[in-house]
Enzyme design. Structure first.
Site, mmCIF file in Angstrom:
data_model
loop_
_atom_site.group_PDB
_atom_site.id
_atom_site.type_symbol
_atom_site.label_atom_id
_atom_site.label_comp_id
_atom_site.label_asym_id
_atom_site.label_seq_id
_atom_site.Cartn_x
_atom_site.Cartn_y
_atom_site.Cartn_z
ATOM 1 N N ASP A 44 0.815 -1.226 0.000
ATOM 2 C CA ASP A 44 0.000 0.000 0.000
ATOM 3 C C ASP A 44 0.850 1.278 0.000
ATOM 4 O O ASP A 44 0.359 2.338 -0.368
ATOM 5 C CB ASP A 44 -0.924 0.031 1.224
ATOM 6 C CG ASP A 44 -1.839 -1.183 1.288
ATOM 7 O OD1 ASP A 44 -2.117 -1.759 0.220
ATOM 8 O OD2 ASP A 44 -2.254 -1.553 2.399
ATOM 9 N N ALA A 46 -3.172 5.413 -17.678
ATOM 10 C CA ALA A 46 -4.629 5.277 -17.493
ATOM 11 C C ALA A 46 -5.324 6.592 -17.821
ATOM 12 O O ALA A 46 -4.810 7.674 -17.502
ATOM 13 C CB ALA A 46 -4.935 4.857 -16.058
ATOM 14 N N LEU A 51 -10.333 5.055 -29.186
ATOM 15 C CA LEU A 51 -11.263 3.923 -29.275
ATOM 16 C C LEU A 51 -11.303 3.051 -28.018
ATOM 17 O O LEU A 51 -12.128 2.142 -27.909
ATOM 18 C CB LEU A 51 -10.901 3.069 -30.492
ATOM 19 C CG LEU A 51 -11.079 3.812 -31.829
ATOM 20 C CD1 LEU A 51 -10.646 2.934 -32.988
ATOM 21 C CD2 LEU A 51 -12.511 4.271 -32.023
#
Ligand code: F6P
Length: 319
Positions: A127, A186, A214
């Site tokens: 984490d 991302a 796309l």
């Protein structure tokens, strides 16, 4: 200091074995007898101890998981369990304990420290949510695992001209999502540290579509919400073809990266040095290129900084 022990606690993280190896071999090099406690604090309460020699940590530097096993112990949370652990360590003449794990594990170490058993912590959690260290052991490997998953998702997502929503771990924080999102390009990153609006994400997806994009990847940190629900909601808002993937415990396994092995080796050696110097109640760490030690109190009172700068950067670059 003649005899010490080491344990791993909480969620496992790649590189824990490299840290155990460093603690064991550095101790032996310095003439200290070193024991392993199996299954973390559970093993302390239940007297699970084994002597560790040089060969007992052979062939583990490259292995994920932890040779000593790990657990989240309910027994140790009780005064009775803590009393049993302290009595056990005293009976075994253990003069110091090295605890490899996350912040919850350091809280356990702090209890023992306050009871007069010197402890030193080594931050190890995928984490990366522990303050006073830039990196926790295991984070870099997990980051590479998630980045690799994004690459693979991108292949199929672009072939089908879809949107993929990928949920990653991080407990209450978005450090994994942020840096894996930056590394993997991302299109949107959803983290608990930054409030988000699905309409804005929808608009972003539609803007992309209008300029010929796309496919898109959306990363969701588990602490920010459920990827399944977010995916369902976005499908409803955009009419796009959306698939959801939850990466889960895959993120915790695998061969530790070179970075994690080196970090674990340095922090393991530092932990032994600190105990030998008569110091205790400290968490080792890696801050701005230096190996450092910080009091548990300071670690508990601070919050790991979330990089808004990287967040903005990821957003600009994915536009
Ligand atoms: O702290 C590491 C972590 O993998 C978190 O990212 C996650 O929320 C949690 O542990 C999962 O815990 P468990 O292994 O008990 O399912």
């Amino acid at each position: 200091m003649k005899k010490i022990a080491v344990l791993t606690s909480g969620g496992d993280a790649p590189g824990m074995n490299a840290a155990i190896r460093a603690v064991v071999r550095k101790s032996i090099f310095q003439g200290i007898v070193i024991n392993g406690i199996r299954r973390g604090f559970h093993g302390l309460v239940n007297e699970e101890i084994e002597p560790l020699g040089v060969s007992s940590v052979a062939d583990i530097i490259h292995r994920g998981g932890t040779r000593l096993h790990t657990a989240r112990s309910d027994e140790f949370l009780t005064a009775e369990g803590q009393g049993e652990a302290i009595a056990f360590l005293t009976r075994e003449k253990i003069e110091g304990l090295i605890v490899i794990g996350g912040e919850g594990s350091f809280k356990g170490a702090n209890v023992l420290d306050k009871a007069g058993i010197p402890t030193i912590g080594i931050p190890a959690t995928i984490d990366n949510d522990i303050p006073c260290t830039d990196y926790c052991v295991g984070f870099d490997t997990a980051l590479n695992t998630v980045t690799d998953a994004i690459n693979k998702l991108r292949d199929t997502t672009s072939s089908h001209e879809r949107v993929s929503v990928l949920e990653v771990m991080g407990r209450f924080t978005g450090h994994i999502a942020l840096l894996a999102g930056l590394a993997g390009g991302a299109e949107s990153i959803i983290v608990p540290e930054v409030s988000f609006n699905l309409l804005e994400i929808r608009n972003r997806l539609l803007r992309g579509l209008n300029r010929g994009k796309l496919h898109s990847i959306i990363l969701v940190a588990e602490g920010a919400g459920s990827a399944i629900e977010i995916g369902r909601e976005l499908e409803h808002l955009t009419g796009m073809d959306i698939r959801v993937t939850t990466l889960g415990h895959l993120q915790r396994g695998g061969t530790p990266s070179a970075f994690d092995r080196i970090l674990a080796s340095r922090l393991g050696a530092k932990a032994v040095d600190l105990l030998e110097d008569g110091q205790s109640g400290l968490a080792t760490g890696y801050l701005q290129g230096e190996i450092v030690a910080t009091s548990y109190e300071k670690v508990f009172s601070e919050k790991k900084q979330f990089s808004r700068e990287d967040y903005e950067l990821a957003s600009i670059l994915a536009n």
